[in-house]
Design a protein around this motif. Sequence first.
Motif, PDB file in Angstrom:
ATOM      1  N   ASN A 117       0.803  -1.242   0.000  1.00 35.80           N
ATOM      2  CA  ASN A 117       0.000   0.000   0.000  1.00 35.80           C
ATOM      3  C   ASN A 117       0.828   1.280   0.000  1.00 35.80           C
ATOM      4  N   LYS A 118       1.894   1.301  -0.787  1.00 37.00           N
ATOM      5  CA  LYS A 118       2.715   2.503  -0.889  1.00 37.00           C
ATOM      6  C   LYS A 118       2.635   3.166  -2.262  1.00 37.00           C
ATOM      7  N   VAL A 119       1.994   2.502  -3.222  1.00 39.65           N
ATOM      8  CA  VAL A 119       1.855   3.084  -4.560  1.00 39.65           C
ATOM      9  C   VAL A 119       0.825   4.203  -4.499  1.00 39.65           C
ATOM     10  N   ALA A 120       1.182   5.370  -5.026  1.00 35.23           N
ATOM     11  CA  ALA A 120       0.313   6.541  -4.890  1.00 35.23           C
ATOM     12  C   ALA A 120      -0.790   6.600  -5.926  1.00 35.23           C
ATOM     13  N   GLN A 121      -0.575   5.992  -7.113  1.00 32.63           N
ATOM     14  CA  GLN A 121      -1.534   6.185  -8.194  1.00 32.63           C
ATOM     15  C   GLN A 121      -1.323   5.118  -9.267  1.00 32.63           C
ATOM     16  N   LYS A 122      -2.247   5.082 -10.213  1.00 31.88           N
ATOM     17  CA  LYS A 122      -2.064   4.322 -11.445  1.00 31.88           C
ATOM     18  C   LYS A 122      -1.930   5.341 -12.566  1.00 31.88           C
ATOM     19  N   CYS A 123      -0.886   5.211 -13.370  1.00 30.92           N
ATOM     20  CA  CYS A 123      -0.607   6.195 -14.413  1.00 30.92           C
ATOM     21  C   CYS A 123      -1.301   5.873 -15.730  1.00 30.92           C
ATOM     22  N   SER A 124      -1.655   4.620 -15.936  1.00 30.81           N
ATOM     23  CA  SER A 124      -2.315   4.179 -17.166  1.00 30.81           C
ATOM     24  C   SER A 124      -3.296   3.073 -16.824  1.00 30.81           C
ATOM     25  N   LEU A 125      -4.215   2.830 -17.728  1.00 33.93           N
ATOM     26  CA  LEU A 125      -5.018   1.618 -17.629  1.00 33.93           C
ATOM     27  C   LEU A 125      -4.098   0.409 -17.761  1.00 33.93           C
ATOM     28  N   LEU A 126      -4.526  -0.706 -17.183  1.00 29.60           N
ATOM     29  CA  LEU A 126      -3.702  -1.921 -17.176  1.00 29.60           C
ATOM     30  C   LEU A 126      -4.524  -3.112 -17.656  1.00 29.60           C
ATOM     31  N   ALA A 127      -4.018  -3.783 -18.681  1.00 29.17           N
ATOM     32  CA  ALA A 127      -4.614  -5.025 -19.174  1.00 29.17           C
ATOM     33  C   ALA A 127      -3.601  -6.144 -18.984  1.00 29.17           C
ATOM     34  N   GLN A 128      -4.079  -7.286 -18.512  1.00 31.34           N
ATOM     35  CA  GLN A 128      -3.205  -8.443 -18.331  1.00 31.34           C
ATOM     36  C   GLN A 128      -3.739  -9.598 -19.187  1.00 31.34           C
ATOM     37  N   VAL A 129      -2.867 -10.113 -20.059  1.00 29.71           N
ATOM     38  CA  VAL A 129      -3.227 -11.206 -20.962  1.00 29.71           C
ATOM     39  C   VAL A 129      -2.266 -12.356 -20.686  1.00 29.71           C
ATOM     40  N   ALA A 130      -2.758 -13.387 -20.035  1.00 28.86           N
ATOM     41  CA  ALA A 130      -1.901 -14.498 -19.609  1.00 28.86           C
ATOM     42  C   ALA A 130      -1.583 -15.419 -20.786  1.00 28.86           C
ATOM     43  N   THR A 131      -0.306 -15.797 -20.908  1.00 30.42           N
ATOM     44  CA  THR A 131       0.092 -16.758 -21.933  1.00 30.42           C
ATOM     45  C   THR A 131       0.629 -18.051 -21.331  1.00 30.42           C
ATOM     46  N   THR A 132       0.662 -18.125 -20.014  1.00 30.03           N
ATOM     47  CA  THR A 132       0.972 -19.360 -19.305  1.00 30.03           C
ATOM     48  C   THR A 132       0.001 -19.482 -18.134  1.00 30.03           C
ATOM     49  N   ALA A 133      -0.127 -20.691 -17.621  1.00 31.91           N
ATOM     50  CA  ALA A 133      -0.973 -20.933 -16.448  1.00 31.91           C
ATOM     51  C   ALA A 133      -0.055 -21.269 -15.283  1.00 31.91           C
ATOM     52  N   GLY A 134       0.218 -20.267 -14.446  1.00 31.30           N
ATOM     53  CA  GLY A 134       1.141 -20.492 -13.342  1.00 31.30           C
ATOM     54  C   GLY A 134       0.958 -19.512 -12.209  1.00 31.30           C
ATOM     55  N   THR A 135       1.368 -18.268 -12.417  1.00 25.99           N
ATOM     56  CA  THR A 135       1.398 -17.323 -11.293  1.00 25.99           C
ATOM     57  C   THR A 135       0.027 -16.768 -10.941  1.00 25.99           C
ATOM     58  N   GLY A 136      -0.874 -16.670 -11.918  1.00 29.70           N
ATOM     59  CA  GLY A 136      -2.145 -15.999 -11.651  1.00 29.70           C
ATOM     60  C   GLY A 136      -1.973 -14.517 -11.400  1.00 29.70           C
ATOM     61  N   SER A 137      -0.870 -13.944 -11.885  1.00 26.25           N
ATOM     62  CA  SER A 137      -0.577 -12.537 -11.617  1.00 26.25           C
ATOM     63  C   SER A 137      -1.650 -11.610 -12.161  1.00 26.25           C
ATOM     64  N   GLU A 138      -2.374 -12.065 -13.187  1.00 24.70           N
ATOM     65  CA  GLU A 138      -3.428 -11.225 -13.760  1.00 24.70           C
ATOM     66  C   GLU A 138      -4.547 -10.947 -12.767  1.00 24.70           C
ATOM     67  N   GLY A 139      -4.700 -11.800 -11.768  1.00 24.65           N
ATOM     68  CA  GLY A 139      -5.774 -11.636 -10.803  1.00 24.65           C
ATOM     69  C   GLY A 139      -5.360 -10.963  -9.516  1.00 24.65           C
ATOM     70  N   GLY A 140      -4.061 -10.672  -9.362  1.00 18.15           N
ATOM     71  CA  GLY A 140      -3.575 -10.170  -8.091  1.00 18.15           C
ATOM     72  C   GLY A 140      -3.100  -8.733  -8.139  1.00 18.15           C
ATOM     73  N   ILE A 141      -2.689  -8.234  -6.986  1.00 14.67           N
ATOM     74  CA  ILE A 141      -2.239  -6.838  -6.852  1.00 14.67           C
ATOM     75  C   ILE A 141      -0.794  -6.777  -6.358  1.00 14.67           C
ATOM     76  N   ARG A 142      -0.058  -7.860  -6.538  1.00 12.75           N
ATOM     77  CA  ARG A 142       1.322  -7.924  -6.058  1.00 12.75           C
ATOM     78  C   ARG A 142       2.258  -8.114  -7.249  1.00 12.75           C
ATOM     79  N   ALA A 143       3.449  -7.505  -7.170  1.00 13.78           N
ATOM     80  CA  ALA A 143       4.474  -7.668  -8.189  1.00 13.78           C
ATOM     81  C   ALA A 143       5.809  -7.927  -7.511  1.00 13.78           C
ATOM     82  N   LEU A 144       6.608  -8.784  -8.121  1.00 12.76           N
ATOM     83  CA  LEU A 144       7.916  -9.135  -7.593  1.00 12.76           C
ATOM     84  C   LEU A 144       8.981  -8.910  -8.655  1.00 12.76           C
ATOM     85  N   VAL A 145      10.055  -8.231  -8.285  1.00  9.86           N
ATOM     86  CA  VAL A 145      11.245  -8.127  -9.124  1.00  9.86           C
ATOM     87  C   VAL A 145      12.459  -8.340  -8.222  1.00  9.86           C
TER      88      VAL A 145
END
Length: 372
Positions: A117-145
């Motif tokens: 909860n430290k992100v201040a805003q969204k700068c653009s619309l976001l579309a997620q198109v999954a090409t593998t079945a694994g992380t489910g990142s398209e459904g979540g609000i978390r990112a890892l790098v």
Amino acid sequence: MELSRAITLHLPKRFEVGQGTAARLGAWAGEVRTLVIAQPVTAGMVDRLGLAGAVQVFDGVQPEPKDTDLDAALVVARDFRPDLVVGLGGGSVMDVAKLVAALWDSDQGLTEVAGPNKVAQKCSLLAQVATTAGTGSEGGIRALVTSTETGMKVAVESPHMAADIAILDPDLTMTVPPAVTAATGVDALAHCVEAFTNINAHPLIDDYARMGIRLAGQFLRRAVTDGTDAEARAGMLLSSFYGGLCLGPVNTAAGHALAYPLGTRAGIPHGLSVALLFADVLAFNAPAVPGKTGEVLAALGLPASDDPAQIRASVAGYCADLGIEMSMQANGAKESDLRAWAEEAHGIRRLMDNNPRDMSVDEVEAIYRAAF
């Protein structure tokens, strides 16, 4: 486990699933400036999205993305100034897309937004198109790098990173090789299992997890055996999506904490890292959550057992039957690294503290050695 316990679940604003749905993205977006985040293997799918208007593709995301990948993508985004950011790929791509959409026109950097909860805003619309079945990142609000300075994963979580539209089109997954299908499928399964057996488990999330586990039990083997099986591919995309929904409110536990050093230190792909340890962690936790462990075994078509050794053997056999080489050593790990990895994994408290059974550094090392 009480229904009255407060919980927050963030979902994509729109959800498209089924064959041919990737082509609906353009109609949804309209004629806008679109930045597509991809990898070389998925960049060729851009023309299947039906996009109108100016399109820029950035395909410089590694399988285990680093902060330098994010920095490079942000340079492109700031020059292009997109109305829409599209993640076209697996979890690595979609995680970078989330961060790009949140940061490209912001004064914040990765260091400022690390954590919840430290992100201040969204700068653009976001579309997620999954090409593998694994992380489910398209459904979540978390990112890892991965930080190039520390070698550790940096986690960012924010409702500003929820997708405005998520698309699960099985046609985009049919060229995924069997070995990748198997490993990423076990990762999807593990997301559901780790949330299901978590000390923060909640009845709402339990039911998403159950659906994801059952879908994996029904369709993972079929998807590995025949990559063109549209029903199996769709079933695994849904399993992965349900796993992604589990991550925000509940998250994973020891299984993923133990898997991270295999990826960041040995370069083993994330899904494979999780798969290599899945049987050992499930067996270790079984005494603390016997009923839920029994549900997992039943969903996978494995024999009921209260014996951790038997549970480990049957689940490892299930993974091996999918074609996964169930040996850390065979996948590039070195025995001399195991103690340091155990200490590192034990220190990932944001996940280890979720585990249903306490795990010492020595016990982490013992699991590594059993899987070695």
